[in-house]
Write an enzyme that holds these catalytic residues in place. Sequence first.
Site, PDB file in Angstrom:
ATOM      1  N   HIS A  83       0.821  -1.222   0.000  1.00 15.13           N
ATOM      2  CA  HIS A  83       0.000   0.000   0.000  1.00 15.13           C
ATOM      3  C   HIS A  83       0.848   1.262   0.000  1.00 15.13           C
ATOM      4  O   HIS A  83       0.364   2.336  -0.368  1.00 15.13           O
ATOM      5  CB  HIS A  83      -1.001  -0.012   1.156  1.00 15.13           C
ATOM      6  CG  HIS A  83      -0.448   0.304   2.499  1.00 15.13           C
ATOM      7  ND1 HIS A  83      -0.144  -0.668   3.436  1.00 15.13           N
ATOM      8  CD2 HIS A  83      -0.147   1.490   3.097  1.00 15.13           C
ATOM      9  CE1 HIS A  83       0.304  -0.083   4.540  1.00 15.13           C
ATOM     10  NE2 HIS A  83       0.318   1.224   4.356  1.00 15.13           N
ATOM     11  N   ASP A 136       0.080  -7.722   1.832  1.00 17.84           N
ATOM     12  CA  ASP A 136       0.540  -6.334   1.759  1.00 17.84           C
ATOM     13  C   ASP A 136       2.067  -6.274   1.714  1.00 17.84           C
ATOM     14  O   ASP A 136       2.725  -5.941   2.696  1.00 17.84           O
ATOM     15  CB  ASP A 136      -0.003  -5.566   2.966  1.00 17.84           C
ATOM     16  CG  ASP A 136       0.209  -4.064   2.875  1.00 17.84           C
ATOM     17  OD1 ASP A 136       0.588  -3.591   1.787  1.00 17.84           O
ATOM     18  OD2 ASP A 136      -0.027  -3.375   3.890  1.00 17.84           O
ATOM     19  N   GLN A 230       1.117   5.885  11.680  1.00 22.70           N
ATOM     20  CA  GLN A 230       1.237   6.431  10.333  1.00 22.70           C
ATOM     21  C   GLN A 230       2.689   6.786  10.032  1.00 22.70           C
ATOM     22  O   GLN A 230       3.392   7.353  10.857  1.00 22.70           O
ATOM     23  CB  GLN A 230       0.356   7.680  10.182  1.00 22.70           C
ATOM     24  CG  GLN A 230      -1.107   7.391   9.948  1.00 22.70           C
ATOM     25  CD  GLN A 230      -1.865   7.081  11.221  1.00 22.70           C
ATOM     26  OE1 GLN A 230      -1.336   7.209  12.314  1.00 22.70           O
ATOM     27  NE2 GLN A 230      -3.111   6.667  11.070  1.00 22.70           N
ATOM     28  N   GLY A 231       3.114   6.451   8.821  1.00 19.61           N
ATOM     29  CA  GLY A 231       4.487   6.717   8.420  1.00 19.61           C
ATOM     30  C   GLY A 231       5.439   5.574   8.680  1.00 19.61           C
ATOM     31  O   GLY A 231       6.576   5.587   8.191  1.00 19.61           O
ATOM     32  N   ASP A 232       4.988   4.571   9.457  1.00 19.61           N
ATOM     33  CA  ASP A 232       5.828   3.405   9.752  1.00 19.61           C
ATOM     34  C   ASP A 232       5.559   2.238   8.806  1.00 19.61           C
ATOM     35  O   ASP A 232       6.271   1.233   8.849  1.00 19.61           O
ATOM     36  CB  ASP A 232       5.603   2.927  11.186  1.00 19.61           C
ATOM     37  CG  ASP A 232       6.077   3.926  12.217  1.00 19.61           C
ATOM     38  OD1 ASP A 232       7.138   4.543  11.995  1.00 19.61           O
ATOM     39  OD2 ASP A 232       5.385   4.115  13.235  1.00 19.61           O
ATOM     40  N   SER A 233       4.528   2.350   7.965  1.00 19.01           N
ATOM     41  CA  SER A 233       4.144   1.244   7.086  1.00 19.01           C
ATOM     42  C   SER A 233       5.337   0.704   6.308  1.00 19.01           C
ATOM     43  O   SER A 233       6.188   1.464   5.824  1.00 19.01           O
ATOM     44  CB  SER A 233       3.080   1.710   6.097  1.00 19.01           C
ATOM     45  OG  SER A 233       1.845   1.909   6.729  1.00 19.01           O
TER      46      SER A 233
END
Length: 276
Positions: A83, A136, A230-233
């Site tokens: 993603h 993912d 958020q931002g660690d994906s």
Amino acid sequence: MRRPFARALTAPLAALAAAVALPLTSSPPAVADEGVIGGRPVRVADSPWAVALASRDRFGGTRAGQFCGGVVVARSTVLTAAHCLSEDVLGAPRGEVRDLKVIAGRSDLRADDGAEIDVRDAWINPDYDGYTNSGDVAVLTLATPLPGGFVIPMANDGDAAYEAGTGAAVYGWGDTTGTGDYARTLHAARVQVLPDAVCEEAYPGSSDGRYLPSSMLCAGEPDGGKDACQGDSGGPLVAQGRLIGLVSWGSGCGRAGSPGVYTRVSDVLRVLRQHS
């Protein structure tokens, strides 16, 4: 939270799938006492396989354009979340992002140490399901190889590192509070692998996603407080010196009863073998 062009698998990926038979001899990485939501900064020198995905064109230069995480699994190969390369995240089709880079060997995104390496090729799992979040994973091929010491081994199916109760650590440059306070330095959080039953109860199927134990892994703390955000994906979840998960999705950040969900690396290995 953290939610969210496919092409044929290249020869380097086929080689990667075959390479997992190598012995897993790395020692456990050094981690701060606490660490992303509920955590503290760590030195990238102690975890060189943790890298940042960046595009200054799409995300500006304040934090070197960082927008997701990744992990080095071969000298020219980085795993991240599928993603992360979607148009929803990038704000443009992947093919229009001309300055996609991997930042390696840099703890502080404001610094100029380490290396910013061009991404030569990107493969997105064609079986990625944006509704359940299953599968993912994406694979980036670097234009310039990194030293061998940057590579972390991947845990195969049946590895003890996947067992519930195992201590683990999640790494990233993302939100450290759940309110948009993005880190400029690499952070790590100590978490534990949670039983599949806990995750199935938390995510039975909704707009957030559905927990599927065959392709996902759940980690956090029973009372919340430590999590990716958020931002660690796409960043690494590491246990016993081996990569076991990639930050994928969840509901909120660090909430009790809503643990973080990770792409299970043993399933990533299956996917790579299937498409090689």
